[in-house]
Design a protein around this motif. Structure first.
Motif, short mmCIF file in Angstrom:
data_model
loop_
_atom_site.label_atom_id
_atom_site.label_comp_id
_atom_site.label_asym_id
_atom_site.label_seq_id
_atom_site.Cartn_x
_atom_site.Cartn_y
_atom_site.Cartn_z
N VAL A 144 -3.98 1.54 -0.03
CA VAL A 144 -3.85 0.23 -0.65
C VAL A 144 -5.17 -0.49 -0.51
CG1 VAL A 144 -2.64 -1.99 -0.60
CG2 VAL A 144 -1.39 0.14 -0.12
N VAL A 145 -5.75 -0.90 -1.63
CA VAL A 145 -7.01 -1.63 -1.54
C VAL A 145 -6.79 -3.14 -1.67
CG1 VAL A 145 -8.51 0.24 -2.25
CG2 VAL A 145 -7.47 -1.18 -4.00
N ASP A 146 -5.76 -3.54 -2.42
CA ASP A 146 -5.48 -4.97 -2.56
C ASP A 146 -4.05 -5.15 -3.04
OD1 ASP A 146 -5.40 -7.66 -2.97
OD2 ASP A 146 -6.97 -7.72 -4.49
N ALA A 147 -3.17 -5.49 -2.10
CA ALA A 147 -1.75 -5.63 -2.43
C ALA A 147 -1.50 -6.75 -3.43
CB ALA A 147 -0.93 -5.86 -1.16
N GLU A 148 -2.46 -7.67 -3.52
CA GLU A 148 -2.31 -8.80 -4.46
C GLU A 148 -3.13 -8.58 -5.73
OE1 GLU A 148 -0.33 -11.39 -3.55
OE2 GLU A 148 0.08 -10.33 -1.68
N GLY A 149 -3.69 -7.38 -5.84
CA GLY A 149 -4.65 -7.15 -6.92
C GLY A 149 -4.05 -6.91 -8.29
N GLU A 150 -2.75 -6.70 -8.34
CA GLU A 150 -2.08 -6.43 -9.61
C GLU A 150 -0.79 -7.23 -9.67
OE1 GLU A 150 -2.90 -4.41 -12.13
OE2 GLU A 150 -4.53 -3.17 -11.31
#
Ligand code: SF4
Length: 69
Positions: free
Chosen positions: A36-42
């Protein structure tokens, strides 16, 4: 409310489906396994598509401790 995403790297087979569906949230690392690189990224919809599209059901998504997957 924030999403929490976890990946079971024991079962991940590195198919890359998750990073296809939600490229800003998932990537494959040097071992070829998902991270996971950014849980809020999408948007949540794409996170859920990614989780549901995982061929080995290795992605768990929760919000406030409640499982969404
Ligand atoms: S879709 Fe599932 S098996 Fe494929 S890389 Fe992502 S976590 Fe791993």
């Amino acid at each position: 409310m924030s999403l929490e995403i976890s990946i079971n790297r024991e079962t991940c087979m590195g198919s890359g489906n998750c990073s296809y569906w939600a490229a800003a949230a998932f990537d494959l690392d040097d071992e070829g396994l998902a991270v996971v690189v950014d849980a809020e990224g999408e948007p949540e919809e794409r996170i859920m598509l990614a989780a549901q599209g995982c061929p080995t059901q290795s992605i768990t998504v929760t919000r406030d401790g409640q499982p969404l997957t």
